[in-house]
Design an enzyme around this catalytic site. Structure first.
Site, short mmCIF file in Angstrom:
data_model
loop_
_atom_site.label_atom_id
_atom_site.label_comp_id
_atom_site.label_asym_id
_atom_site.label_seq_id
_atom_site.Cartn_x
_atom_site.Cartn_y
_atom_site.Cartn_z
N ASN A 59 68.43 11.12 28.60
CA ASN A 59 69.49 10.30 29.18
C ASN A 59 68.97 8.89 29.36
O ASN A 59 67.78 8.66 29.51
CB ASN A 59 69.97 10.88 30.51
CG ASN A 59 71.25 11.70 30.32
OD1 ASN A 59 72.29 11.16 29.95
ND2 ASN A 59 71.17 13.00 30.54
N ASP B 258 71.13 12.42 35.58
CA ASP B 258 71.91 12.23 34.36
C ASP B 258 71.75 10.77 33.92
O ASP B 258 70.65 10.24 33.94
CB ASP B 258 73.36 12.65 34.60
CG ASP B 258 74.05 13.15 33.34
OD1 ASP B 258 73.98 12.45 32.31
OD2 ASP B 258 74.65 14.24 33.37
#
Length: 290
Positions: free
Chosen positions: A148, A197
Site C-alpha cells: 500500500n 491500508d
C-alpha cells in the site's frame, strides 16, 4: 474534539480505494477495485459520475496530457473519460497473472510510484515500481503480499510504504538520483487495531493511514508518534485524501469487503465515501509525466 466523519456519497463500494483530488476538475476521483469502477465526485454539487473498467482497478492519477493513468490488474493504462477508453502503457508483471496493481502516488518530478500485490492476499509477490517518461524501474524494496502506498514527504525525499499484512509502515530515503536507501520501520500497528491500508502525507509532513478492520484513520507525526485517531461508523477505512480548492477537507474511502450480512446491516454506510475536518491541509497532488 476528535473529527466526526460523515458519509458524503453513498456508493456501497466493495473495495473503495485510491482517492485523489484533481484540481483541474475540482473533483475527487477514486475507484472500487472489486466492482471494476472509477468514480468522479463533485463535492460542490454532491453528485458523482462513474465508468466501468475492463479489469480490477487499483488507482487513478491525472496525467500531463489532460487524461489519466489507471492501475488495472493487467498493468498501467491511459484512461480517457470522454471516450471511456483504456490503452495499455506498461505491463510490469505480465508473468504474474495472480497479481494486480493496488495503490499509487506521484512525485514532484512527475514520477508515478505504484505497488502490486497478490490478489489472493497470501503470497509475497508484490513489488513497488516507479514510472517516469516511459521508463519503468523496480524499486528494489523487498517483496510483500499486500503493498500500500507509497506516499511522499512534502519535500519529496522520503518514501512511506506499507506492508499491510505485516502491519508495518516503512520509511525510505530517496537519493537525488532517485535510488532508495536507509529503509527503517516508521510505525507498527498494534494487535486489535486493524491493518494499515493506504497512506497519505499532509502539508505538515504527518502521515495518515486508513485502518482496515480498525474502524479508524490515524495521523502520525514525522517521528512516528500517534497524534490523532478519527473513529468511523464503519470498520474498513482504506485511504485518506485531501480535497476542496484549499485542501482543507479529508475524504476517506471505505469498503464492504469481508463483512458478513449481519455486519452489513449494522454498518449501512460501509463502502461509502466519507469526509471530515482534519484540522490540517493536504499537499497538492502532482501530475504524472508518463
Amino acid at each position: 474534539m476528535a473529527p466526526v466523519p460523515e458519509s458524503v456519497l453513498s456508493v456501497g463500494a466493495t473495495l473503495g480505494e485510491g482517492p485523489v483530488w484533481v484540481a483541474r476538475d475540482a473533483a475527487l476521483w477514486f475507484v472500487d477495485i472489486k466492482q471494476k469502477r472509477i468514480y468522479r465526485f463533485d463535492p460542490h454539487l454532491g453528485v458523482a459520475r462513474s465508468w466501468d473498467a475492463p479489469a480490477q482497478v487499483g488507482w487513478i492519477v491525472p496525467t500531463r496530457d489532460g487524461l489519466f493513468a489507471v492501475g488495472l490488474q493487467s498493468g498501467v493504462h491511459r484512461f480517457d473519460p470522454d471516450a471511456a477508453s483504456f490503452a495499455l502503457l506498461h505491463a510490469p508483471e505480465a508473468d504474474r497473472p495472480g497479481n494486480r496493481l493496488n495503490d499509487a502516488t506521484v512525485d514532484p518530478a512527475g514520477g508515478l510510484w505504484f505497488g502490486s500485490m497478490d490478489d489472493g492476499e497470501a503470497a509475497d509477490s508484490g513489488r513497488f515500481y516507479r514510472l517516469h517518461r516511459d521508463r519503468l524501474t523496480e524499486s528494489g524494496l523487498p517483496p510483500i503480499a499486500i503493498t500500500n502506498g507509497p506516499a511522499l514527504s512534502p519535500d519529496g525525499t522520503l518514501l512511506y510504504h506499507t506492508d499491510t499484512l505485516g502491519k508495518r509502515i516503512w520509511r525510505t530515503r530517496i537519493a537525488a538520483d532517485g535510488t532508495l536507501h536507509d529503509t527503517a520501520l516508521f510505525v507498527e500497528i498494534e494487535d486489535g487495531a486493524g491493518y494499515p491500508d493506504g497512506p497519505t502525507v499532509d502539508a505538515e509532513g504527518c502521515l495518515w493511514t486508513g485502518l482496515f478492520a480498525g474502524w479508524a484513520a490515524r495521523r502520525y507525526d514525522p517521528a512516528g508518534r500517534l497524534m490523532t485517531e478519527v473513529r468511523f461508523p464503519v470498520a474498513n477505512i482504506t485511504k485518506i485524501a485531501f480535497g476542496r480548492p484549499d485542501l482543507s477537507v479529508a475524504y476517506a474511502t471505505t469498503a464492504r469487503k469481508g463483512l458478513t450480512s449481519d455486519q452489513l446491516v449494522a454498518q449501512p454506510c460501509a463502502g461509502d465515501l466519507f469526509a471530515f475536518d482534519p484540522g490540517v491541509r493536504g499537499q497538492t497532488s502532482y501530475i504524472a509525466a508518463i
